[in-house]
Design an enzyme around this catalytic site. Structure first.
Site, mmCIF file in Angstrom:
data_model
loop_
_atom_site.group_PDB
_atom_site.id
_atom_site.type_symbol
_atom_site.label_atom_id
_atom_site.label_comp_id
_atom_site.label_asym_id
_atom_site.label_seq_id
_atom_site.Cartn_x
_atom_site.Cartn_y
_atom_site.Cartn_z
ATOM 1 N N ILE A 174 -7.251 7.798 -1.083
ATOM 2 C CA ILE A 174 -7.169 6.329 -1.169
ATOM 3 C C ILE A 174 -8.004 5.847 0.015
ATOM 4 O O ILE A 174 -7.859 6.347 1.131
ATOM 5 C CB ILE A 174 -5.693 5.850 -1.114
ATOM 6 C CG1 ILE A 174 -5.540 4.322 -1.103
ATOM 7 C CG2 ILE A 174 -4.955 6.410 0.092
ATOM 8 C CD1 ILE A 174 -4.059 3.869 -1.185
ATOM 9 N N SER A 175 -8.911 4.906 -0.207
ATOM 10 C CA SER A 175 -9.831 4.472 0.850
ATOM 11 C C SER A 175 -9.096 3.778 1.994
ATOM 12 O O SER A 175 -8.016 3.224 1.810
ATOM 13 C CB SER A 175 -10.872 3.507 0.292
ATOM 14 O OG SER A 175 -11.497 4.047 -0.848
ATOM 15 N N GLN A 176 -9.730 3.790 3.164
ATOM 16 C CA GLN A 176 -9.253 3.037 4.338
ATOM 17 C C GLN A 176 -9.111 1.555 3.939
ATOM 18 O O GLN A 176 -9.981 1.016 3.235
ATOM 19 C CB GLN A 176 -10.332 3.214 5.400
ATOM 20 C CG GLN A 176 -10.097 2.530 6.710
ATOM 21 C CD GLN A 176 -11.371 2.580 7.561
ATOM 22 O OE1 GLN A 176 -12.468 2.835 7.059
ATOM 23 N NE2 GLN A 176 -11.213 2.320 8.833
ATOM 24 N N PRO A 177 -8.050 0.879 4.367
ATOM 25 C CA PRO A 177 -7.853 -0.528 3.976
ATOM 26 C C PRO A 177 -9.079 -1.413 4.226
ATOM 27 O O PRO A 177 -9.451 -2.225 3.370
ATOM 28 C CB PRO A 177 -6.666 -0.977 4.829
ATOM 29 C CG PRO A 177 -5.915 0.281 5.129
ATOM 30 C CD PRO A 177 -6.932 1.383 5.199
ATOM 31 N N ARG A 229 0.818 -1.220 0.000
ATOM 32 C CA ARG A 229 0.000 0.000 0.000
ATOM 33 C C ARG A 229 0.851 1.270 0.000
ATOM 34 O O ARG A 229 0.464 2.277 -0.588
ATOM 35 C CB ARG A 229 -0.946 -0.018 1.210
ATOM 36 C CG ARG A 229 -2.093 1.014 1.145
ATOM 37 C CD ARG A 229 -3.114 0.725 2.236
ATOM 38 N NE ARG A 229 -4.328 1.505 2.080
ATOM 39 C CZ ARG A 229 -4.563 2.673 2.690
ATOM 40 N NH1 ARG A 229 -3.653 3.188 3.485
ATOM 41 N NH2 ARG A 229 -5.689 3.315 2.483
#
Ligand code: SAH
Length: 221
Positions: free
Chosen positions: A69-72, A43
């Site tokens: 970028i979205s939260q994992p 990431r």
């Protein structure tokens, strides 16, 4: 020899292991193939140098141009909601950094991903090529109209919040295919899963409340 590839994947693997244990597994994601993909995809390579120390935090991160970028966990949750199989062909709308496309590319056969912001598209393309994720196809353009030449898709993942479900995307679902899309207001949306049954009937489920950046374009904001 794949020595350099292995080395690349080993980079910061302890942080990824912790991320998967504490943020993903503990919250109930159990698909082994998704968990493996999240362990594998670096990431930190999908954010700017200045953000790399935060890459494995339990949060979204800025990627420039007002986008994130979205939260994992959200990435894992949305991919699990697609119920992906190894043979699947999936369309993602909102490439952003390319991270979600990279994770998806480890669990399905082909990923098609579209982005409207040119510099984001270009950076994502470069990263995907460097990391040799050869089953990802990137296109610059309005994803609300889908990717008709590559349709139908077994899954469509929309990584931005829509005011309404774009008809073009529903039309590009294969029988048995699933569309996962945040729909609602500009700030808060409800994450919907729309399934096209084998007989063509559409089923709609509400999975969670989420917060995504707006989906722009002809069938967007
Ligand atoms: N999946 C991404 C996060 C994307 S954020 C990641 O893993 O990094 C949402 C992205 O959707 C933004 O980059 C935004 O520019 C893009 N976007 C918004 N409307 C779009 C549209 N109509 N077509 C394609 N991309 C769009």
């Amino acid at each position: 020899m794949s020595c350099s590839g292995n080395h690349k994947n080993a980079e910061r693997s302890d942080e990824r292991k912790r991320m998967v244990e504490e943020q993903i597994k503990k919250r109930g994601i159990s698909d082994e193939r998704i968990l493996r993909a999240m362990l594998e995809v670096p990431r930190h390579r999908f954010v700017d140098r200045g953000q790399q120390v935060f890459a494995y935090d339990d949060a979204p991160l800025p990627i420039g141009y007002g986008q994130t970028i979205s939260q994992p966990y959200i990435v894992a949750f949305m991919i699990e909601a697609l119920m992906p199989a190894p043979s699947h062909r999936v369309l993602e709308i909102g490439t952003g950094s390319g991270y979600a496309a990279a994770v998806l590319s480890r669990v399905v056969a082909e990923v098609y991903t579209m982005e409207t912001v040119k510099p984001l598209y270009e950076t994502a393309k470069k990263r995907v090529e460097e990391l040799e994720y050869n089953n990802i196809h990137l296109r610059l353009g309005d994803g609300t109209k889908g990717w008709p030449e590559a349709a139908p898709f077994d899954g469509i993942l929309v990584s931005a919040g829509a005011p309404l479900v774009p008809k073009s995307l529903v039309d590009q679902l294969a029988p048995g295919g699933r569309l996962v899309i945040p729909v609602g207001g500009r700030i808060n949306q409800s994450l919907l899963r729309i399934t096209r049954a084998a007989d063509g009937q559409l089923l709609q489920e509400e999975l969670a409340m989420v917060r995504f950046v707006p989906l722009v374009g002809e069938e967007g904001w």
